[in-house]
Design a protein around this motif. Sequence first.
Motif, mmCIF file in Angstrom:
data_model
loop_
_atom_site.group_PDB
_atom_site.id
_atom_site.type_symbol
_atom_site.label_atom_id
_atom_site.label_comp_id
_atom_site.label_asym_id
_atom_site.label_seq_id
_atom_site.Cartn_x
_atom_site.Cartn_y
_atom_site.Cartn_z
ATOM 1 N N ARG A 55 -21.212 1.532 14.337
ATOM 2 C CA ARG A 55 -20.163 0.946 15.176
ATOM 3 C C ARG A 55 -20.708 0.547 16.544
ATOM 4 N NH1 ARG A 55 -17.394 -2.582 15.558
ATOM 5 N NH2 ARG A 55 -16.095 -2.626 17.379
ATOM 6 N N THR A 58 -22.768 -2.825 16.536
ATOM 7 C CA THR A 58 -22.062 -4.098 16.389
ATOM 8 C C THR A 58 -21.416 -4.477 17.711
ATOM 9 O OG1 THR A 58 -20.044 -3.017 15.653
ATOM 10 C CG2 THR A 58 -21.583 -3.692 13.948
ATOM 11 N N ASP A 59 -21.211 -5.773 17.916
ATOM 12 C CA ASP A 59 -20.582 -6.217 19.144
ATOM 13 C C ASP A 59 -19.226 -6.885 18.911
ATOM 14 O OD1 ASP A 59 -21.485 -8.469 17.915
ATOM 15 O OD2 ASP A 59 -22.596 -9.246 19.619
ATOM 16 N N SER A 60 -18.798 -6.952 17.663
ATOM 17 C CA SER A 60 -17.489 -7.539 17.373
ATOM 18 C C SER A 60 -16.425 -6.437 17.440
ATOM 19 C CB SER A 60 -17.494 -8.177 15.981
ATOM 20 O OG SER A 60 -17.743 -7.208 14.999
ATOM 21 N N PRO A 61 -15.177 -6.818 17.634
ATOM 22 C CA PRO A 61 -14.113 -5.804 17.688
ATOM 23 C C PRO A 61 -13.899 -5.143 16.324
ATOM 24 C CG PRO A 61 -13.187 -8.011 17.832
ATOM 25 C CD PRO A 61 -14.670 -8.156 17.871
ATOM 26 N N TRP A 64 -10.285 -6.475 11.248
ATOM 27 C CA TRP A 64 -10.517 -7.806 10.692
ATOM 28 C C TRP A 64 -10.237 -8.911 11.674
ATOM 29 C CZ3 TRP A 64 -7.987 -7.347 5.195
ATOM 30 C CH2 TRP A 64 -8.737 -6.472 4.435
ATOM 31 N N ARG A 65 -9.443 -8.641 12.679
ATOM 32 C CA ARG A 65 -9.099 -9.698 13.627
ATOM 33 C C ARG A 65 -10.184 -9.820 14.676
ATOM 34 N NH1 ARG A 65 -2.601 -9.038 14.489
ATOM 35 N NH2 ARG A 65 -2.125 -9.076 12.279
ATOM 36 N N HIS A 66 -10.571 -11.043 14.960
ATOM 37 C CA HIS A 66 -11.628 -11.252 15.964
ATOM 38 C C HIS A 66 -11.050 -11.920 17.148
ATOM 39 C CE1 HIS A 66 -14.727 -9.812 13.318
ATOM 40 N NE2 HIS A 66 -14.212 -10.556 12.356
#
Length: 66
Positions: A55, A58-61, A64-66
């Motif tokens: 976790r 990673t740099d994405s939230p 599933w929603r970005h």
Amino acid sequence: MRGWKTAVLNGSVLGLMGLGEVLAHLAGVNWHQILPDGIAGLVVVGLGAANLVLRHMTDSPAGWRH
């Protein structure tokens, strides 16, 4: 989205039936032959630590929603 309640209900029933089948098969496994005594807790801690590391890499939230 029309009919989402039906999809949720049918998906829930399918998921519960699938989970029941998996649990029925896992109940017959002799876990002492696979994992020595006292190691199951370490496996759970290791999986949790691996999830934390992944976790933070990673740099994405999350989700599933970005």
